[in-house]
Design an enzyme around this catalytic site. Structure first.
Site, PDB file in Angstrom:
ATOM      1  N   GLU A 283       0.851  -1.189  -0.132  1.00 42.36           N
ATOM      2  CA  GLU A 283      -0.056  -0.047  -0.057  1.00 42.36           C
ATOM      3  C   GLU A 283       0.886   1.260  -0.117  1.00 42.36           C
ATOM      4  O   GLU A 283       1.409   1.811   1.182  1.00 42.36           O
ATOM      5  CB  GLU A 283      -0.939  -0.107   1.261  1.00 42.36           C
ATOM      6  N   GLU A 375      -6.089  -7.105  -1.405  1.00 42.21           N
ATOM      7  CA  GLU A 375      -6.387  -7.078   0.192  1.00 42.21           C
ATOM      8  C   GLU A 375      -7.701  -6.299   0.223  1.00 42.21           C
ATOM      9  O   GLU A 375      -7.863  -5.237  -0.342  1.00 42.21           O
ATOM     10  CB  GLU A 375      -5.174  -6.305   0.915  1.00 42.21           C
TER      11      GLU A 375
HETATM   12  C1  IDC Z   1      -3.212  -3.725  10.152  1.00 37.98           C
HETATM   13  C2  IDC Z   1      -3.236  -5.041  11.211  1.00 37.98           C
HETATM   14  C3  IDC Z   1      -3.041  -4.574  12.682  1.00 37.98           C
HETATM   15  C4  IDC Z   1      -1.630  -4.056  12.468  1.00 37.98           C
HETATM   16  C5  IDC Z   1      -1.471  -2.785  11.644  1.00 37.98           C
HETATM   17  C6  IDC Z   1       0.083  -2.148  11.630  1.00 37.98           C
HETATM   18  O1  IDC Z   1      -4.706  -5.416  11.229  1.00 37.98           O
HETATM   19  O2  IDC Z   1      -3.160  -5.628  13.533  1.00 37.98           O
HETATM   20  O3  IDC Z   1      -1.406  -3.321  13.924  1.00 37.98           O
HETATM   21  O4  IDC Z   1      -1.824  -3.258  10.343  1.00 37.98           O
HETATM   22  O5  IDC Z   1       0.743  -3.222  10.762  1.00 37.98           O
HETATM   23  C7  IDC Z   1      -4.290  -2.254   5.611  1.00 37.98           C
HETATM   24  C8  IDC Z   1      -2.708  -2.787   5.627  1.00 37.98           C
HETATM   25  C9  IDC Z   1      -2.604  -3.873   6.559  1.00 37.98           C
HETATM   26  C10 IDC Z   1      -3.455  -3.218   8.119  1.00 37.98           C
HETATM   27  C11 IDC Z   1      -4.906  -3.307   7.611  1.00 37.98           C
HETATM   28  C12 IDC Z   1      -5.926  -2.791   8.759  1.00 37.98           C
HETATM   29  O6  IDC Z   1      -2.321  -3.256   4.323  1.00 37.98           O
HETATM   30  O7  IDC Z   1      -1.474  -3.862   6.910  1.00 37.98           O
HETATM   31  O8  IDC Z   1      -3.194  -4.465   8.745  1.00 37.98           O
HETATM   32  N1  IDC Z   1      -5.123  -2.251   6.474  1.00 37.98           N
HETATM   33  O9  IDC Z   1      -5.313  -1.563   9.364  1.00 37.98           O
HETATM   34  N2  IDC Z   1      -4.496  -1.160   4.753  1.00 37.98           N
HETATM   35  C13 IDC Z   1      -5.682  -1.046   5.037  1.00 37.98           C
HETATM   36  C14 IDC Z   1      -6.137  -1.498   6.101  1.00 37.98           C
END
Ligand code: IDC
Length: 457
Positions: A283, A375
């Protein structure tokens, strides 16, 4: 087809035409059948699917005509045909990949539209000037035998689609791991058996964070673990999406040397496999599209040098929102695509946070760019909060309609509502009973486990 021939034989006999008409002439008289479905509808807008079955003679070019019944209904953006509208009259003309329709063959078209008053369904359709009154009910094709990888073989990009070994569009539906630096215990023989056999998942996305205690702390160890998971997916007939999970910092160029090292290694090691797809950045955020494109044009050649034929997926601006989350849109990619073949672009959404404007962007972009939802979440963009079932369903119906592949965040027992499993599940050995699932997991398992209809010819 057998039923069609039987039906035609009956009609021909009744009419006393057996000698005069061959089956093809008789078929021409039966015309066509159209199923029109409103896949989703929101304030002033809607998404419609139009399934056209040719019951007439084979054709090498077709035009579908119909009228939208209400003066306020307008086609905004269509796909899988060239669409035009004049007054209430709508015309859809077949395109390269569906122009040829054998007798009994089907083309799936669709469009997003706007309306002001009511949104009634059109009822009168004509295919090449012949009214679509056909009522033939073909039984749905039996799912082909074998695993997703057995049936589809190596994948490639064709037009805006992901295509299988028969050069036909396919949609892969599956799950993403959580960060393997944190939830590694969730990926074992039992959990992957459940994913392949109970969930009937086509795909495992392997999320290897680069920061946050990920790859940068132990390149050799994480590379080995990714390869192991590729093998475990392969053994179960699932595709493996290798996700170089950049997130913070958001500019993938910060990690470009690590990316080159990592992809040189995994691409060389996995070049002989049919099941591997490379996602070179998760991302991108806080970075321009030209910065992402420059990164892609340096990393893709590294993958290609070792594995020339595999599909590569490129993240997009604004957390892979095609720029929408940064106030831009897909045109920055359409007008300035990555200079490489056999690639797709990532689009991510979180259903409770990203709704109609994002669905519109995806619908528009889908006719111009090969897209892969590598995702998405059923919850808010934080990964937590309540699941939004209505928005998730609207999204998944749209992805099904457009044949866009997807992976859901996450196949894990993380203590957050985006996780499929309840906390503690990965400490045990039961990944199959309904008691281990969160709401999000139950919804996704339900969607993913329906039979695939992968084309086999
Ligand atoms: C989130 C995980 C969370 C973690 C955070 C930081 O769910 O447990 O603490 O990342 O690393 C994304 C990202 C993905 C995120 C997810 C939800 O690709 O890494 O995971 N998210 O926030 N993009 C939009 C949402």
């Amino acid at each position: 087809m057998k039923r069609l021939l039987a039906l035609l034989a009956t009609c021909a006999t009744v009419l006393g035409l057996t000698a005069a008409l061959g089956p093809q002439d008789a078929a021409a008289a039966t015309g066509c059948k159209v199923e029109y479905t409103v896949a989703s509808q929101w304030q002033g807008g809607f998404q419609a699917g139009v399934k056209v079955t040719n019951l007439g003679a084979p054709t090498n070019g077709w035009t579908l005509d119909f009228a939208l019944p209400d003066a306020g209904q307008k086609v905004a953006q269509g796909w899988n045909a060239t669409w035009s509208q004049s007054g209430s009259a709508v015309t859809a003309v077949g395109v390269d990949w569906n122009r040829t329709l054998a007798t009994g063959a089907t083309a799936d078209l669709g469009f997003s539209g706007t309306f002001t008053g009511a949104n009634p369904k059109p009822t009168a359709f004509e295919l090449n000037g012949v009214a679509c009154t056909g009522t033939l009910e073909e039984p749905p094709p039996a799912p082909a035998d074998g695993t997703p990888v057995d049936i589809n073989g190596p994948l490639h990009v064709c037009g805006v689609n992901l295509c299988n070994q028969y050069d036909r569009p396919v949609q892969l539906r599956g799950m993403s791991t959580h960060g393997i630096q944190w939830f590694d215990a969730c990926y074992n023989a039992a959990s992957l058996d459940a994913l392949a056999n109970d969930w009937k998942s086509d795909l495992l996305r392997i999320s290897m964070y680069v920061q946050e205690d990920g790859y940068e702390t132990d390149p050799a160890g994480f590379t080995a673990r990714v390869n192991e998971l590729v093998d475990m997916a392969e053994a179960r007939g699932m595709y493996a999406l290798i996700d170089f999970h950049t997130l913070t910092p958001g500019d993938p160029n910060y990690n470009i040397d690590r990316a080159k090292t990592f992809f040189a290694s995994v691409a060389a090691r996995n070049a002989g496999k049919k099941n591997v797809i490379y996602e070179i950045t998760n991302e991108p955020n806080g970075v321009s599209w030209s910065g992402i494109k420059s990164y892609a044009e340096q990393v893709i050649p590294v993958v290609r040098a070792a594995d020339p034929d595999a599909v590569v997926i490129v993240g997009t601006r604004g957390w892979s929102s095609l720029g929408v989350s940064d106030g831009s849109n897909e045109s920055e990619v359409v007008n300035n695509p990555v200079n490489a073949a056999n690639i797709m672009y990532a689009f991510h959404f979180y259903a409770a946070s990203h709704k109609d404007s994002y669905r519109s962007a995806l619908s528009r972009a889908a006719s111009r760019l090969p897209l892969f939802v590598t995702e998405f979440g059923t919850v808010s963009a934080t990964g937590g909060g309540a699941m939004d079932q209505a928005s998730t369903t609207a999204w998944l119906d749209l992805l099904d309609q457009l044949k866009i592949s997807y992976a859901n965040w996450t196949y894990s027992d993380a203590p957050e509502s985006s996780a499929a499993f309840r906390p503690g599940t990965c400490g045990g050995s039961d990944y199959s009973s309904s008691g281990v699932l969160n709401d999000s997991g139950a919804l996704l398992k339900n969607r993913i486990s329906t039979p695939d209809s992968f084309p086999t010819s």
